[in-house]
Design an enzyme around this catalytic site. Structure first.
Site, short mmCIF file in Angstrom:
data_model
loop_
_atom_site.label_atom_id
_atom_site.label_comp_id
_atom_site.label_asym_id
_atom_site.label_seq_id
_atom_site.Cartn_x
_atom_site.Cartn_y
_atom_site.Cartn_z
N LYS A 183 11.65 11.02 -14.03
CA LYS A 183 11.87 10.75 -12.61
C LYS A 183 12.75 9.52 -12.61
O LYS A 183 12.29 8.40 -12.84
CB LYS A 183 10.53 10.49 -11.93
CG LYS A 183 10.49 10.75 -10.43
CD LYS A 183 11.28 9.77 -9.60
CE LYS A 183 10.61 8.42 -9.51
NZ LYS A 183 11.37 7.41 -8.79
N GLY A 240 5.97 -0.21 -13.68
CA GLY A 240 6.35 -0.67 -12.35
C GLY A 240 5.23 -1.43 -11.67
O GLY A 240 4.43 -2.10 -12.33
N SER A 241 5.16 -1.29 -10.36
CA SER A 241 4.23 -2.09 -9.56
C SER A 241 2.81 -1.53 -9.63
O SER A 241 2.60 -0.37 -9.97
CB SER A 241 4.67 -2.11 -8.11
OG SER A 241 4.49 -0.82 -7.54
N GLY A 244 2.47 1.33 -7.02
CA GLY A 244 3.09 2.58 -7.47
C GLY A 244 2.27 3.23 -8.57
O GLY A 244 1.98 4.43 -8.51
N GLY A 245 1.90 2.45 -9.56
CA GLY A 245 1.15 2.99 -10.69
C GLY A 245 -0.21 3.52 -10.27
O GLY A 245 -0.63 4.59 -10.70
N GLU A 264 2.03 0.92 -16.92
CA GLU A 264 2.10 -0.51 -17.24
C GLU A 264 2.52 -1.17 -15.94
O GLU A 264 3.61 -0.90 -15.44
CB GLU A 264 3.08 -0.72 -18.39
CG GLU A 264 3.08 -2.13 -18.94
CD GLU A 264 4.20 -2.97 -18.36
OE1 GLU A 264 3.96 -3.60 -17.31
OE2 GLU A 264 5.29 -3.00 -18.96
N CYS A 301 7.91 -8.29 -16.95
CA CYS A 301 6.48 -8.06 -16.71
C CYS A 301 5.64 -9.13 -17.40
O CYS A 301 4.46 -9.28 -17.11
CB CYS A 301 6.06 -6.67 -17.16
SG CYS A 301 6.79 -6.17 -18.72
N GLU A 392 0.74 -11.11 -8.15
CA GLU A 392 2.03 -11.34 -8.78
C GLU A 392 3.11 -11.58 -7.70
O GLU A 392 3.19 -10.86 -6.72
CB GLU A 392 2.41 -10.11 -9.60
CG GLU A 392 3.73 -10.26 -10.36
CD GLU A 392 4.06 -9.05 -11.22
OE1 GLU A 392 3.46 -7.98 -11.02
OE2 GLU A 392 4.95 -9.18 -12.09
#
Lengths: 527, 527
Positions: A183, A240-241, A244-245, A264, A301, A392
Site C-alpha cells: 500500500k 507509522g502513527s 494508523g497502526g 511499528e 521513530c 509523541e
C-alpha cells in the site's frame, strides 16, 4: 518513467477515478505526476494474483529467491539519479539522506539474499524415530519455518525507501517466501512507483510468478482497510502513527480469521540522565542531544522526545546549554505540509499545558514547511499528572522532566508506555548504583543504549527495533535485522515423511549443508 | 488435602461466596469438595503479587529457575496416589491415562529445566563495535530473549495435568521467567488445587518470590475475563474450544494495551486417503482408525474427525470395515455430563444434515456419560456446500467424505479452515503423484503425518502443535516442545552497554558457556 498507475502484478493499471499528486515541501508546490488510486476490483485482483503466486513462490529454491532479492537491489541502483531526485522532491529531505537511505535499502535486500542463500534461517529441527521405545514408538519428526502467505506492507512517510516499497518489511517477506502487496504511501507515490518498477523488472528477469508483488496507490484509508480485511491476506507490516497502526491492528483482529499485524508505531524514546554524568558532562551532552533531537528534522521513530533527570543546578545547566545549542542549528524542512501542521499543533498543545515551560524555541524566520525546534521543561509531578505530555510530538521537539528524587524518576519510568528505545547516560560506575532505574527502563523498551543517542538504528542481527505496546503491536518481533523474517513465517512439522518427499532443508543427506538441530545437537552433518 | 480455596501467591484464600463442586462422570455423582470462586479483589491481588514477583523472577539465575521447575516435578510426584485418584474422580479417565499424563507433565517440566539450565535458548546474538567504520561508527549491540511479564494460563478440560495447572503453558512461562496465574478448570478443580499446592511448595522450597504463581478457582467466565482485561497481565495461554479461545483473543485485542493470546483451539484433523492405499490396505486402515477415533473417548485435539477419499468400491470397503471395527470397541466415559451433552447435540446436528448418512453408531446400551462412537459419510459436493459439516464434533465421531475426483478432493482441502494436523495415507510411491494434494494440505495445517494417525503429540523440539486459525490464534508459535517458550518472550537489545553490567548471557567472557551468534558466527567461545 512515472506513470501514476498501480502495479497489479506485473501490469500497470489505473481503472479508478480518484487521483492525487505528491507535494514538494521544499518548493511548497505540488509535483507534476498524477496518481490514480487502486479500485476495489484492482485490490481483489492483486490479492488473487498473490494467492496464486504463493503456490509457486512458497517453495521456490533458495538460490532463486536470493537472486530475486539481489536483482531488486540492482534494479533500484539502476534507477540512479532519477530515483534520488524523485525522493528529494517528494520528501524535502536532502540528497545525502536519499543516497544513504538507498544504500540501506540495497544493503537490507542483499542481507536477506545472503540469509536465504545460506539457508539455516529456517531453524530446521529433526528428531529421528525410536521405533522400539516403550510404551510407544517415537515417530520421526522434522520441523522448519514456512511462509504465512500474502503480506500487505504499508510504506512509512519518514522512510520513502528503507521502510517502504522495497524496505525491510518487503525484503523480509520475500525472503520468507511470501508475496507482497504494497500500500504505497501517498506522500511519496512517485518514489514508490519507481521502486515498484524495479521490483517488477526483477520479477520478470528472474522468472518469479506474476503476482508475487503488487503496488497499490491510495490517498486515503480505504485501500489499506480493504487490503487488511481481505481473506486472501495473511499478515500485515506497518510503520507509522499509533492511530494508523492501531486501526489496522483492530481490523485484522476483528476478521473471521484474525491475522498478525506487525505495526511499528510511535515512541518518545526516554533518555535518563543520571546526576553525576549531568554534573560532569552537561556541555557535551547538550551538544550531542541538540544534534540528535534535530536530526532529520526530528522525523525518526527513535527521536529523543523525553529527557529525564534529577532537578538541581546541574540539570539547569544542561537545560540552558541545550537551549543555547539547539537554536544554533539551522531549521530544516519537514516531509509534507500535513506533517508540519501536525507538528505545530501537537507542539502547541504540549506547550499550552499547565506547568510546562518553553526553554528554547527557534525564533527567527523560517521557510514554509521548515520546523522550529523546541525544548520544554516540566516537573516530575506535573509530568506524572498529565498524560498529554507523554504523547509523541513528531518532529524536533524534546521535553526535559526535572524529577524531585530518584524515586520519582523510577516511578515515571515504570509508568511510561512501551518504547522502542531507552537511553541511560551515566558517569563512570554510576550506572551500577541505580539497578532499579535500569530494570524499570528495560521493562518498558525494546533496546537500551548506554551513553549514546537513540537515533541511528543499526541493521544487524542483534538489533531489536520494536518494543512493548504502543511502540509496536507485538513486542515478540523486531522490524529490523535478519530476525525480522520471523514475523512472516510459521513452524511446520513433517511426521514420518518419506525422505525423498521432504524439502531439501530436512532431508537426511542435508543437501543444502545448513545448520540443523538433530536429536538435540546443532550440526551441519547428514543423518 | 483439598481445601477448595484459591492460592493467591502462597496463601490460601476464599473470600467469595460463589461455590461449586466437581463431578465424577463414572459414578455420575458430585465429588465431595466445595470450591470457592476467586473474587475481583483476589484476582487483583494475584496480579499485583505477580507484577512484584516479576521484578525478581525475570532475572533470577538459570540454575535457580531450573531447580524450581524440577522441584515442581518432584512435588507433583510426591502427591502420589491421591493425585491419581482425584484426577480419575474428576475426569472419568482411567488410572493408566492419569499416570501417563502425570509422566508427560513431569517430563515437560524437566525438559524446560534442562533447557533453562543449558541456557542457549535465549538466542544470544552479539555484534561487536566497529569504531572506525565509515561513514559512521558501528555500536556494540547484544540481543537476547527476555520474559514478557505475568502470564495467565487457562487449563484444558481434556488434559487435567499436561495442559493445565503445571502443564506445557505454565512450564514454558516459568522457564521464560514469567510469573503464572492459572485460571483453574472447573471440571478438575481438585486436581488443579493439588498441582497448585505442589507448585507453591516448590516456590517456598526454592526461595522463589511470593506471587510467581497463583491458582484461581472459577465456575463461569467472569474470572477469566477479568484476568485477560487486567492491565498487569502481559500474555495469555489457552487450550480449549474455538468459542472460548476467540472470546479471550477478542478481549485481549480490545485492551488499551493489546496482549498476545496463544489459544490452541479446535481441529478436525483431516486424513487424506489416496486411492491405491485404500485399495491395498483398507482392512488395516479401518482397524487403525477405529482405534484412533475412539482413543480417549475421542477427546483429543488431534482426533481424526474428517477422512477424505475418492468415491468407489475401495472406499466403500473401507467404510464398511471401519463401521464393523468401531462398534466392536467398548464405549468409554466422557469427561463431564456437559461434554457428553455437547457431543450428543453436535453429533445429532451433524447427522441430521441433508445428504449425510450414518455408517456406524454404537447401538447397545451404554452407561450414563459414556459416548456412542459414530461414523458418518457424505459426498464431496454436500460437504463443500454445508459448513456445518466442517465443525468439530468433540468426541468419538468421524465423517468420511466420498469425493468424485482428485480435483474435488483438492478443492475441499484448500477450503478447509486451519487445522492442527493433516494426515496423508499413501501406498508405495503414490504420494509423489499428488503434489497438489500435499501442497494444499500443508497450507492448511501445522503438522503433516505420513501413513499414521494424528493422535499422539510427541513432546520434542521438532513438534509443531498449533496451526492456521482457528486451530490456533497465532500459527507462528507451537504449544508443545521447547520452542513453545517463544510465546512468552521478546527480543531485547543492549547497545554499548558496559560488559560488567550485561546479563551473563551477553558478557564477553561467556561465563555460562552458551552457544551464541557472535559477528554472524555461532560459537560458544568468549569474545
Amino acid at each position: 518513467m512515472i506513470t501514476g498507475k498501480n502495479y497489479i502484478g506485473n501490469n500497470l493499471s489505473s481503472k479508478g477515478t480518484k487521483q492525487y499528486n505528491t507535494f514538494n515541501p521544499q518548493l511548497n508546490i505540488k509535483n507534476e505526476h498524477v496518481f490514480t488510486e487502486a479500485t476495489a476490483e484492482e485490490i481483489d485482483e492483486a490479492v488473487h494474483l498473490a494467492t496464486e503466486a504463493f503456490k509457486v513462490f512458497r517453495s521456490i529454491s533458495k538460490e532463486k529467491k536470493a537472486t530475486f532479492l539481489n536483482t531488486i537491489a540492482d534494479e533500484i541502483l539502476a534507477l540512479d539519479d532519477f530515483l534520488i531526485k524523485t525522493y528529494c522532491s517528494e520528501s524535502g529531505l536532502p540528497e545525502g539522506r536519499a543516497k544513504g537511505e538507498r544504500g540501506r535499502t540495497v544493503m537490507q535486500l542483499r542481507m536477506f539474499a545472503d540469509l536465504v542463500n545460506e539457508g539455516s534461517w529456517v531453524d530446521a529441527t529433526i528428531d529421528t524415530a525410536l521405533p522400539n521405545r516403550e510404551p510407544a514408538p517415537k515417530p520421526d519428526l522434522r520441523k522448519m519455518y514456512i511462509p504465512l502467505g500474502p503480506v500487505v506492507v504499508f510504506g512509512a512517510s519518514n522512510f520513502p525507501l528503507a521502510y517502504s516499497t522495497a524496505g525491510g518489511d518487503t525484503a523480509a517477506a520475500f525472503a520468507a517466501g511470501c508475496p507482497v502487496i504494497v500500500k504505497s504511501h501517498p506522500m511519496h507515490a512517485g518514489t514508490g512507483e519507481l521502486v515498484a518498477s524495479a521490483i517488477v523488472k526483477a520479477v520478470q528477469k528472474t522468472g518469479m510468478p506474476n503476482g508475487v508483488f503488487s503496488n497499490l496507490n491510495s490517498s486515503g484509508i480505504e485501500v489499506g482497510e480493504q487490503l487488511v480485511k481481505h481473506s486472501g491476506v495473511k499478515a500485515v507490516g506497518f510503520t507509522g502513527s499509533i492511530n494508523g497502526g492501531r486501526a489496522l491492528y483492530d481490523l485484522a483482529a476483528q476478521r473471521d480469521e484474525p491475522i498478525p499485524v506487525f505495526a511499528e508505531m510511535g515512541s518518545i524514546n526516554p533518555v535518563v540522565m543520571l546526576p553525576k554524568s549531568v554534573k560532569h558532562n552537561y556541555e557535551r551532552l547538550a551538544k550531542t542531544y541538540a544534534s540528535s533531537i534535530t536530526l532529520g528534522t526530528g522525523q525518526f521513530c527513535t527521536n529523543p522526545g523525553l529527557i529525564l533527570g534529577i532537578k538541581g543546578d546541574d540539570l539547569t545547566n544542561f537545560i540552558i546549554k541545550l537551549s543555547e545549542e539547539i537554536v544554533k542549528i539551522d531549521p530544516t524542512c519537514m516531509l509534507h505540509p500535513n506533517i508540519i501542521k501536525a507538528y505545530d499543533a501537537k507542539r502547541q498543545k504540549a506547550v499550552n499545558q499547565d506547568n510546562l515551560h518553553v526553554a528554547a524555541e527557534y525564533a527567527e524566520d523560517v521557510k514554509t514547511n521548515y520546523a522550529r525546534q523546541t525544548v520544554a521543561t516540566v516537573s516530575g509531578k506535573a509530568f506524572i499528572d498529565n498524560p498529554t505530555l507523554h504523547q509523541e510530538v513528531f518532529g524536533p521537539y524534546s521535553l526535559v522532566v526535572e524529577c524531585e528524587s530518584v524515586e520519582e524518576l523510577e516511578a515515571i519510568i515504570s509508568n511510561l508506555e512501551g518504547q522502542l528505545t531507552g537511553t541511560l547516560i551515566a558517569h563512570d560506575d554510576e550506572a551500577a548504583q541505580y539497578p532499579e532505574i535500569v530494570s524499570a527502563l528495560q521493562n518498558r523498551v525494546g533496546r537500551i543504549i548506554f551513553n549514546g543517542v537513540p537515533t541511528g538504528v543499526e541493521v544487524c542481527p542483534s538489533m531489536t527495533h520494536g518494543g512493548p505496546y504502543p511502540s509496536s503491536t507485538d513486542s515478540r518481533f523486531t522490524a529490523v535485522g535478519i530476525h525480522s523474517i520471523k514475523r512472516w513465517v510459521r513452524p511446520f512439522s513433517y511426521q514420518d515423511w518419506p525422505n525423498e518427499l521432504l524439502p531439501d532443508e530436512l532431508k537426511n543427506e542435508n543437501p543444502l549443508g545448513i545448520s540443523r538441530l538433530v536429536n538435540n545437537k546443532q550440526t551441519t552433518e547428514k543423518i
